[in-house]
Design a protein around this motif. Sequence first.
Motif, PDB file in Angstrom:
ATOM      1  N   LYS A 284      17.263  16.849  13.943  1.00  0.00           N
ATOM      2  CA  LYS A 284      18.196  16.916  12.822  1.00  0.00           C
ATOM      3  C   LYS A 284      18.877  18.272  12.733  1.00  0.00           C
ATOM      4  N   SER A 508      21.978  22.242   9.993  1.00  0.00           N
ATOM      5  CA  SER A 508      21.710  20.807   9.977  1.00  0.00           C
ATOM      6  C   SER A 508      22.764  20.122  10.855  1.00  0.00           C
ATOM      7  N   ASP A 509      22.416  18.944  11.422  1.00  0.00           N
ATOM      8  CA  ASP A 509      23.376  18.304  12.322  1.00  0.00           C
ATOM      9  C   ASP A 509      24.587  17.755  11.584  1.00  0.00           C
TER      10      ASP A 509
END
Lengths: 535, 318
Positions: A284, A508-509
Amino acid sequence: MKQVDLQKRNELTQLAKKGRISRRDFMGRAMAMGVTVAAASTMWSNSVPAAPKRGGKMRFGSNHGSTTDSLDPGTFENGGIIHQGYGMRNHLTEVDSDGSLVPELCEKWEASDDAVEWVFTLRKGVEFHNGKTMDAQDVVDSMNHHRGKDTKSAAKPLLAPVKELKADGKNKVVFTLSGGNADFPYTVSDYHLAIMPSTGDGKVDWRSGVGTGAYVKQTFEPGVRGTYKRNPNYFKSGRGHFDEIEFLTIGDVVARTNALSTGEIDAMNRCDLKTVHLLKRNKKLKVEEVTGTLHYTIPMHTDVAPFDNNDVRLALKYAVDRDVLLQVILKGHGVVGNDHPISTANRYHAGDLPQRTYDLDKAKFHLKKAGVTKLSVDLSAADAAFTGAVDAAVLYREQAAKAGIDINVVREPNDGYWSNVWLKKPWCMVYWGGRPTEDMMFTQSLAAGADWNESHFAHKKFNELLIAARAELDEAKRRTMYVDMQTIVNMEGGTVVPLFANYVFAMSDKVQHGPKMAGNWDMDGDKAIERWWFG
Amino acid sequence: MSQIGKMVAQRLALGLLTLFIVSLIIFGCVELLPGNFAQEMLGRGATPETVAAFNRELGLDLPPHERYVNWLFDMLQGDFGRSLANQREISELLGIRLQNTLFLAAVAAVIAIPLAVSLGILAALYRDSIFDRGVNAMTLTAISFPEFFVAYVLIIVLGVTLNLFPAISNISEELGFWEKVYRTALPALTMTLVILAYVMRMTRAAIINLLASPYIEMARLKGLRPGRIILKHALPNALAPIINVVVLNLAYLVVGVVLVEVVFVYPGLGQLLVDSVAKRDIPVVQACSLVFAATYVLLNLLADVLSIMSNPRLLHPR
């Protein structure tokens, strides 16, 4: 589809997701794999967020920030407050993601032929957060905040060459310098030199945090958090995508990492290099790194024995194993230095200059030439210089011992390192955030008589070249001059430059950024606040 | 009662003297540290002229004794002064931080004290049983690890793996009470584990000490149940040492939390003090230290008063 093709396709979409490939390249390579144009196009738009999207609340966690921070840009001294400053305020010019200089609050700049007089034409109709329209007086007062006898600004030396500064009508500002400087537009992009609203009596209002920037300050608690809302009237298009910002100071790297992996924040700076390979396993998250201008130096006072002998200096430069330092101190997240302070991120980096390596024979040769049989020197170090500075000094000691050099590592206190050790002790460990131009870097750290000339370097030819190159507007001639200067510093300078450190940060992705990220500061030049977006 | 009143007055006067000495020592120590405020503030950017300009504007060019006396006079008039660094009123700066610190201490105390005292009573009741040994071993283990290690273990188990509580305590004033409690859970649990062993073992020891006394023997011979003996007969007499250890641990909850604050990014007084010392922001350092010192003085006083009320014999030391 064959297994190989599938794997290749996955790699390709991964590249696209990370923004490392252009659409044209992507289509070309996809079609070479036998994908139809229509299918390739779908693949592209599925893997790449086509354009930045607006919205969301972005939460940054930064290692920097202290309860003693203030909104006065003259006292900005850490990445946390610099980043928030860039969110609230703008500057005359801006270093773009690719390292080039672009106009920000000005439309254009013009120089006289000798690069002494600079005219900045301001962008019209830019409003401060309080509704006031920005004009030339605001710029003049903002600059004067860092000039004069009573200024408390750390940027005073930067503007020292400005002899005269005046407004020419409402939309032009004229700087007259004491000598030509082709890079002057870079100077005014410095994070201290933010444009703030004038109070009408020659001063500026810095307390309110009012600026022209993409984010309007809501709350600011020094060393804890700052909260910001998007400026609906922001003058730049394609910048400032988040609706809200929360900027948190999280000094402890474990806490920062935990906060990111549990979704308490969306991006963090300064990953723990020892564990970053584990962080990369988290699907993630994205870990990014940028090689910038941040570097470590070990300056010797070239007017103090035994460092006044260039052969001693060369022996010491050959006696350090940079590759080992890179692996041990930075865990490989950086590049080795070549004993000059110019980074590959700078415009005129001397790439052809041979890389200095760990060479005990050469070290011994230069020692012999210097007529020294047994060299014994003190090296002052503290982790205030950079994380791992003491370890680096001890490694250096072991490496140099093999060449018959005895380095005595003196462990200094972190407290007061910059006032009592740096510039005072003849040999010590230092970090430099680096500067966007060769001229700024050389002028501040190596010019004869400069306040921060940490190696007491006074080289006649170097100083002549410095002044000539500063006023030279011809690109090719400038490049030659700067390469010559890097060579001089490499061969005769008093500074060992073992490492350039990468900026390693994670997000964060969901967070997206442009194809390139700036290396002049951490976190996309400390402008992630207005450059990044949620995909 | 008047005797207690007299003692309180005496102790308060002594407390004021203590605070004065503390402020003198703190001021002297900060002065002894290398580098001054302007240099630390400007860091590498310090040039002699800018440092001089800073000193002129903030009055730091005066000799130390003059600055101390000035500060003391302002202080006596109830003016904490302003932070050198960002010119914020210290009373305002301190107010928010102190509230946060007290809030954390309160949450930790509400969990820790009842838990520790009841565990201590149970351990005394079932002395030398597996329960007693187990509780002892567990609390001693918790206290033997450094606080930040306990904090990291809690973060990994309760924060990251089970995702029950947030890994950092990002609290601000606009949050509701329960939301604040929720976000404070992990630091409060850490503090609980740190003080649990002291209070629990002190309770157990104080009660067991009394179990050998003749009047307990008498109660036992009358055929009372062990639970009743301990709660009704032993505990009231063991209150004085228990109150002492509880109150001293309350003081620790307020002043000893710097590490926990750092690990959980909790905006309390400790963090403020550390930052201010690093920058030599003397007025803030002084104010924080005085708050800490006053906490100790007052809680110590409270401990004595409560012990005396539970056992008036203590008023007449032999």
